[in-house]
Design a protein around this motif. Structure first.
Motif, PDB file in Angstrom:
ATOM      1  N   LEU A  36       0.831  -1.205   0.000  1.00 51.12           N
ATOM      2  CA  LEU A  36       0.000   0.000   0.000  1.00 51.12           C
ATOM      3  C   LEU A  36       0.868   1.258   0.000  1.00 51.12           C
ATOM      4  CD1 LEU A  36      -2.970   0.991   0.224  1.00 51.12           C
ATOM      5  CD2 LEU A  36      -2.690   0.958   2.689  1.00 51.12           C
ATOM      6  N   ILE A  37       1.853   1.282   0.885  1.00 45.92           N
ATOM      7  CA  ILE A  37       2.742   2.447   1.003  1.00 45.92           C
ATOM      8  C   ILE A  37       3.687   2.521  -0.193  1.00 45.92           C
ATOM      9  CG2 ILE A  37       4.572   3.496   2.410  1.00 45.92           C
ATOM     10  CD1 ILE A  37       3.134   2.127   4.860  1.00 45.92           C
ATOM     11  N   TYR A  38       4.212   1.362  -0.602  1.00 47.57           N
ATOM     12  CA  TYR A  38       5.144   1.299  -1.733  1.00 47.57           C
ATOM     13  C   TYR A  38       4.508   1.840  -3.022  1.00 47.57           C
ATOM     14  CZ  TYR A  38       8.165  -0.805  -5.316  1.00 47.57           C
ATOM     15  OH  TYR A  38       8.977  -1.007  -6.393  1.00 47.57           O
ATOM     16  N   SER A  39       3.216   1.563  -3.195  1.00 47.38           N
ATOM     17  CA  SER A  39       2.508   2.027  -4.397  1.00 47.38           C
ATOM     18  C   SER A  39       1.987   3.456  -4.254  1.00 47.38           C
ATOM     19  CB  SER A  39       1.331   1.099  -4.701  1.00 47.38           C
ATOM     20  OG  SER A  39       0.348   1.182  -3.679  1.00 47.38           O
ATOM     21  N   LYS A  40       2.249   4.061  -3.082  1.00 49.25           N
ATOM     22  CA  LYS A  40       1.752   5.416  -2.784  1.00 49.25           C
ATOM     23  C   LYS A  40       0.233   5.490  -2.969  1.00 49.25           C
ATOM     24  CE  LYS A  40       6.169   7.525  -4.051  1.00 49.25           C
ATOM     25  NZ  LYS A  40       6.897   8.369  -5.011  1.00 49.25           N
ATOM     26  N   PHE A  41      -0.452   4.468  -2.459  1.00 48.91           N
ATOM     27  CA  PHE A  41      -1.920   4.386  -2.503  1.00 48.91           C
ATOM     28  C   PHE A  41      -2.459   4.420  -3.935  1.00 48.91           C
ATOM     29  CE2 PHE A  41      -0.774   5.724   1.682  1.00 48.91           C
ATOM     30  CZ  PHE A  41      -1.694   5.120   2.536  1.00 48.91           C
ATOM     31  N   LEU A  42      -1.656   3.943  -4.877  1.00 49.85           N
ATOM     32  CA  LEU A  42      -2.029   3.996  -6.298  1.00 49.85           C
ATOM     33  C   LEU A  42      -3.394   3.377  -6.604  1.00 49.85           C
ATOM     34  CD1 LEU A  42       0.207   3.462  -9.358  1.00 49.85           C
ATOM     35  CD2 LEU A  42      -1.770   1.982  -9.112  1.00 49.85           C
ATOM     36  N   PRO A  43      -3.711   2.176  -6.106  1.00 50.84           N
ATOM     37  CA  PRO A  43      -5.005   1.584  -6.462  1.00 50.84           C
ATOM     38  C   PRO A  43      -6.195   2.474  -6.119  1.00 50.84           C
ATOM     39  CG  PRO A  43      -3.627  -0.024  -5.361  1.00 50.84           C
ATOM     40  CD  PRO A  43      -2.952   1.299  -5.199  1.00 50.84           C
ATOM     41  N   TYR A  44      -6.120   3.146  -4.969  1.00 48.18           N
ATOM     42  CA  TYR A  44      -7.244   3.965  -4.505  1.00 48.18           C
ATOM     43  C   TYR A  44      -7.446   5.209  -5.379  1.00 48.18           C
ATOM     44  CZ  TYR A  44      -6.548   1.066  -0.410  1.00 48.18           C
ATOM     45  OH  TYR A  44      -6.402  -0.008   0.424  1.00 48.18           O
ATOM     46  N   ARG A  45      -6.369   5.646  -6.010  1.00 54.87           N
ATOM     47  CA  ARG A  45      -6.457   6.866  -6.825  1.00 54.87           C
ATOM     48  C   ARG A  45      -7.203   6.619  -8.143  1.00 54.87           C
ATOM     49  NH1 ARG A  45      -0.683   7.373  -5.815  1.00 54.87           N
ATOM     50  NH2 ARG A  45      -0.294   7.482  -8.056  1.00 54.87           N
ATOM     51  N   TYR A  46      -7.418   5.348  -8.483  1.00 56.42           N
ATOM     52  CA  TYR A  46      -8.056   5.041  -9.766  1.00 56.42           C
ATOM     53  C   TYR A  46      -9.328   4.212  -9.580  1.00 56.42           C
ATOM     54  CZ  TYR A  46      -3.737   6.838 -11.741  1.00 56.42           C
ATOM     55  OH  TYR A  46      -2.689   7.656 -12.074  1.00 56.42           O
ATOM     56  N   LEU A  47     -10.045   4.479  -8.503  1.00 57.29           N
ATOM     57  CA  LEU A  47     -11.289   3.748  -8.236  1.00 57.29           C
ATOM     58  C   LEU A  47     -12.319   3.952  -9.349  1.00 57.29           C
ATOM     59  CD1 LEU A  47     -11.850   4.162  -4.397  1.00 57.29           C
ATOM     60  CD2 LEU A  47     -11.705   2.015  -5.632  1.00 57.29           C
ATOM     61  N   ARG A  48     -12.422   5.183  -9.828  1.00 55.46           N
ATOM     62  CA  ARG A  48     -13.401   5.480 -10.883  1.00 55.46           C
ATOM     63  C   ARG A  48     -13.072   4.699 -12.160  1.00 55.46           C
ATOM     64  NH1 ARG A  48     -14.800  11.528 -13.310  1.00 55.46           N
ATOM     65  NH2 ARG A  48     -16.277  10.829 -14.883  1.00 55.46           N
ATOM     66  N   HIS A  49     -11.782   4.657 -12.483  1.00 53.65           N
ATOM     67  CA  HIS A  49     -11.363   3.936 -13.677  1.00 53.65           C
ATOM     68  C   HIS A  49     -11.642   2.438 -13.520  1.00 53.65           C
ATOM     69  CE1 HIS A  49      -9.152   2.837 -17.235  1.00 53.65           C
ATOM     70  NE2 HIS A  49      -8.288   2.124 -16.550  1.00 53.65           N
ATOM     71  N   SER A  50     -11.445   1.898 -12.320  1.00 53.11           N
ATOM     72  CA  SER A  50     -11.685   0.469 -12.098  1.00 53.11           C
ATOM     73  C   SER A  50     -13.155   0.120 -12.310  1.00 53.11           C
ATOM     74  CB  SER A  50     -11.231   0.058 -10.693  1.00 53.11           C
ATOM     75  OG  SER A  50     -12.026   0.678  -9.709  1.00 53.11           O
ATOM     76  N   ILE A  51     -14.049   1.035 -11.926  1.00 58.09           N
ATOM     77  CA  ILE A  51     -15.489   0.809 -12.126  1.00 58.09           C
ATOM     78  C   ILE A  51     -15.838   0.858 -13.617  1.00 58.09           C
ATOM     79  CG2 ILE A  51     -17.798   1.754 -11.669  1.00 58.09           C
ATOM     80  CD1 ILE A  51     -16.607   2.635  -8.887  1.00 58.09           C
ATOM     81  N   GLU A  52     -15.181   1.760 -14.356  1.00 55.87           N
ATOM     82  CA  GLU A  52     -15.389   1.834 -15.809  1.00 55.87           C
ATOM     83  C   GLU A  52     -14.947   0.531 -16.491  1.00 55.87           C
ATOM     84  OE1 GLU A  52     -13.152   5.275 -16.933  1.00 55.87           O
ATOM     85  OE2 GLU A  52     -14.806   6.674 -16.550  1.00 55.87           O
ATOM     86  N   VAL A  53     -13.828  -0.009 -16.037  1.00 57.70           N
ATOM     87  CA  VAL A  53     -13.341  -1.286 -16.588  1.00 57.70           C
ATOM     88  C   VAL A  53     -14.339  -2.391 -16.281  1.00 57.70           C
ATOM     89  CG1 VAL A  53     -11.522  -3.038 -16.481  1.00 57.70           C
ATOM     90  CG2 VAL A  53     -10.908  -0.621 -16.407  1.00 57.70           C
ATOM     91  N   LEU A  54     -14.833  -2.408 -15.041  1.00 60.86           N
ATOM     92  CA  LEU A  54     -15.790  -3.426 -14.612  1.00 60.86           C
ATOM     93  C   LEU A  54     -17.074  -3.370 -15.440  1.00 60.86           C
ATOM     94  CD1 LEU A  54     -16.475  -5.625 -12.482  1.00 60.86           C
ATOM     95  CD2 LEU A  54     -17.431  -3.804 -11.068  1.00 60.86           C
ATOM     96  N   ARG A  55     -17.496  -2.173 -15.780  1.00 59.61           N
ATOM     97  CA  ARG A  55     -18.734  -1.992 -16.550  1.00 59.61           C
ATOM     98  C   ARG A  55     -18.588  -2.398 -18.011  1.00 59.61           C
ATOM     99  NH1 ARG A  55     -20.583   3.998 -15.643  1.00 59.61           N
ATOM    100  NH2 ARG A  55     -22.174   3.356 -17.137  1.00 59.61           N
ATOM    101  N   GLY A  56     -17.372  -2.701 -18.432  1.00 65.14           N
ATOM    102  CA  GLY A  56     -17.171  -3.205 -19.789  1.00 65.14           C
ATOM    103  C   GLY A  56     -16.716  -2.176 -20.797  1.00 65.14           C
ATOM    104  N   LYS A  57     -16.330  -0.978 -20.341  1.00 68.13           N
ATOM    105  CA  LYS A  57     -15.930   0.085 -21.251  1.00 68.13           C
ATOM    106  C   LYS A  57     -14.730  -0.317 -22.113  1.00 68.13           C
ATOM    107  CE  LYS A  57     -14.630   5.003 -21.323  1.00 68.13           C
ATOM    108  NZ  LYS A  57     -14.405   6.209 -20.509  1.00 68.13           N
ATOM    109  N   TYR A  58     -13.846  -1.141 -21.554  1.00 68.16           N
ATOM    110  CA  TYR A  58     -12.614  -1.507 -22.270  1.00 68.16           C
ATOM    111  C   TYR A  58     -12.620  -2.969 -22.732  1.00 68.16           C
ATOM    112  CZ  TYR A  58     -11.019   2.860 -20.176  1.00 68.16           C
ATOM    113  OH  TYR A  58     -10.908   4.181 -19.803  1.00 68.16           O
TER     114      TYR A  58
END
Length: 456
Positions: free
Chosen positions: A32-54
């Motif tokens: 979590l610290i090593y990635s500088k909280f990277l996953p959390y910064r892209y929550l919106r993008h992860s939902i777009e991927v889940l919805r099938g946009k890509y």
């Protein structure tokens, strides 16, 4: 049986010692610290991927992002969320919920890294089909000299993927809610009959392979979460005056541990409640255990980071939402202090206290969907482990062993089943987390490249 129960409990306590706590929780915190909280910064993008946009149907893999997450969630959103949380509160009190939440926040980072690796380093089975999972990212990412560690994961996975806890608790729910109140004598025979029925239902689905499993659970998972959410919402509305009190108590009791009744850890009750919360959190969301990468590794994508982002939503949905609902329902109704029942029966008591007559049956419906969807997904994980060890041509043999284990789960004690799965989950976490920590810099490099390309 009593001696076997005691041995399995000691085994689970031994493997869930300080070294594993450091590896699983400390490792997740490091990611979590090593990635500088990277996953959390892209929550919106992860939902777009889940919805099938890509989504691209021509990408390599077997199932789309949504079905991959549904398959993973079908195994994690199960009895760990209903019975596992009840066990945690029965032993640890309200404070156990806080450590469950901590495990979920850390687990989101762990899931991002492990599931990105699952797609980065997919391997081919003996039939030449593309596969993902810790055993493959260990051998493909670290080299064949690490095969023994991959084999260790697969061997532990053969037992860890068994559905015995889910079946045990579904059987207990049927006994507590349906059979006993209607005058049916509950004994070994009645439990065996329930087990045979569940084995039959499971066999129909799992012998159809991943496509049938993913198609089934992608319909069940959203419905079961919505139904459970509405049910608990009714309980919280009925007991609205108690919600602020217990919500605050989750935080205060997490460090005071005044309601903890289990074994001390590192010389104190605080250590005991922390390890309890982490164990139940790991059982609930399986972050760092290595099961989810086997489902997400089958996703249709050429972008590993996308699947990592989708996978990290799992602990948020599973633990922060569903486990919290169960925990609050048990706390606000007061049943955690007024009854000696444990596991799913405690959750049933909470439903019955707020919704007499109908509450128990509503919970039974939720439990049935939760458990049966879990039964389908775990079989897929076990077949992948056996396929890695002895070849894809023989993986179907695991399903026969799996179906027979349902009968064992239905007719044995809660403590034996939960400790058995806990213990083997711990063994699975060792190779999964070790390989993930070694290859974490590669994931971060891939993530930076991906986000630079997307310019988001």
């Amino acid at each position: 049986m009593a001696k076997l129960d005691e041995f399995i409990a000691e085994f689970a306590s031994f493997v869930w010692g300080l070294p594993l706590l450091i590896l699983l929780t400390g490792g997740g915190l490091y990611l979590l610290i090593y990635s500088k909280f990277l996953p959390y910064r892209y929550l919106r993008h992860s939902i777009e991927v889940l919805r099938g946009k890509y989504d691209n149907p021509d990408d390599p893999g077997e199932i789309n992002h949504f079905k991959a997450l549904s398959t993973a969630l079908a195994s994690t959103i199960g009895m760990g969320n209903i019975a596992g949380v009840a066990v945690a509160i029965a032993i640890g009190g309200p404070g156990a919920m806080f450590w469950l939440w901590v495990s979920a926040v850390i687990g989101m980072a762990t899931k991002f890294f492990t599931n990105t690796l699952a797609v980065m380093y997919r391997g081919r089975d003996t039939k030449g089909e593309l596969q993902g999972g810790p055993m493959y990212f260990i051998t493909e990412g670290l080299g064949k000299k690490w095969w023994a560690m991959a084999a260790f994961f697969s061997l532990a996975g053969l037992i860890g993927a068994l559905p015995v806890f889910n079946v045990n608790q579904l059987t207990q729910a049927i006994n507590y809610i349906l059979l006993s109140p209607n005058g049916v004598e509950v004994n070994f025979t009645s439990n065996l009959i329930v087990g045979i029925i569940l084995a039959g239902i499971t066999a129909i689905v799992i012998f159809g392979g991943l496509q049938r499993i993913s198609n089934t659970v992608s319909r069940l998972v959203p419905a079961m979460v919505a139904l459970y959410f509405l049910s608990v919402l009714i309980i919280l509305v009925v007991n609205y005056d108690m919600v602020p009190h217990y919500f605050a108590m989750i935080f205060t009791d997490a460090f005071a541990a005044k309601n903890y009744s289990g074994e001390p850890f590192l010389g104190g009750v605080l250590g005991g409640i922390i390890i309890l919360g982490i164990r139940r959190g790991a059982f609930s969301n399986e972050a760092g255990i290595g099961t989810a990468p086997m489902a997400h590794g089958a996703a249709k994508t050429t972008e590993p980071v996308r699947e990592g982002l989708v996978a990290m939503l799992g602990p948020a949905i599973d633990t922060l939402v569903v486990c919290s609902l169960t925990g609050m329902a048990i706390l606000v109704t007061g049943v955690w202090q007024t009854t000696d029942v444990n596991g799913v029966s405690l959750t049933a008591a909470a439903f019955n206290a707020s919704m007499p007559v109908y509450g128990n049956y509503l919970l039974l419906l939720c439990i049935a969907i939760f458990s049966i969807s879990s039964l389908f997904s775990y079989s897929y994980y076990g077949t992948k482990c056996l396929s890695f060890l002895i070849g894809a041509e023989k993986k179907h043999y695991y399903n026969y062993f799996y179906v027979l284990s349902i009968l064992v789960g239905a007719t044995t004690s809660l403590s034996m089943m939960i400790n058995l799965i806990d213990g083997f989950f711990a063994l699975m976490a060792i190779p999964t987390m070790t390989a993930t920590l070694i290859m974490a810099p590669r994931v971060l490099k891939e993530a930076k490249k991906y986000f630079a390309k997307l310019k988001i």
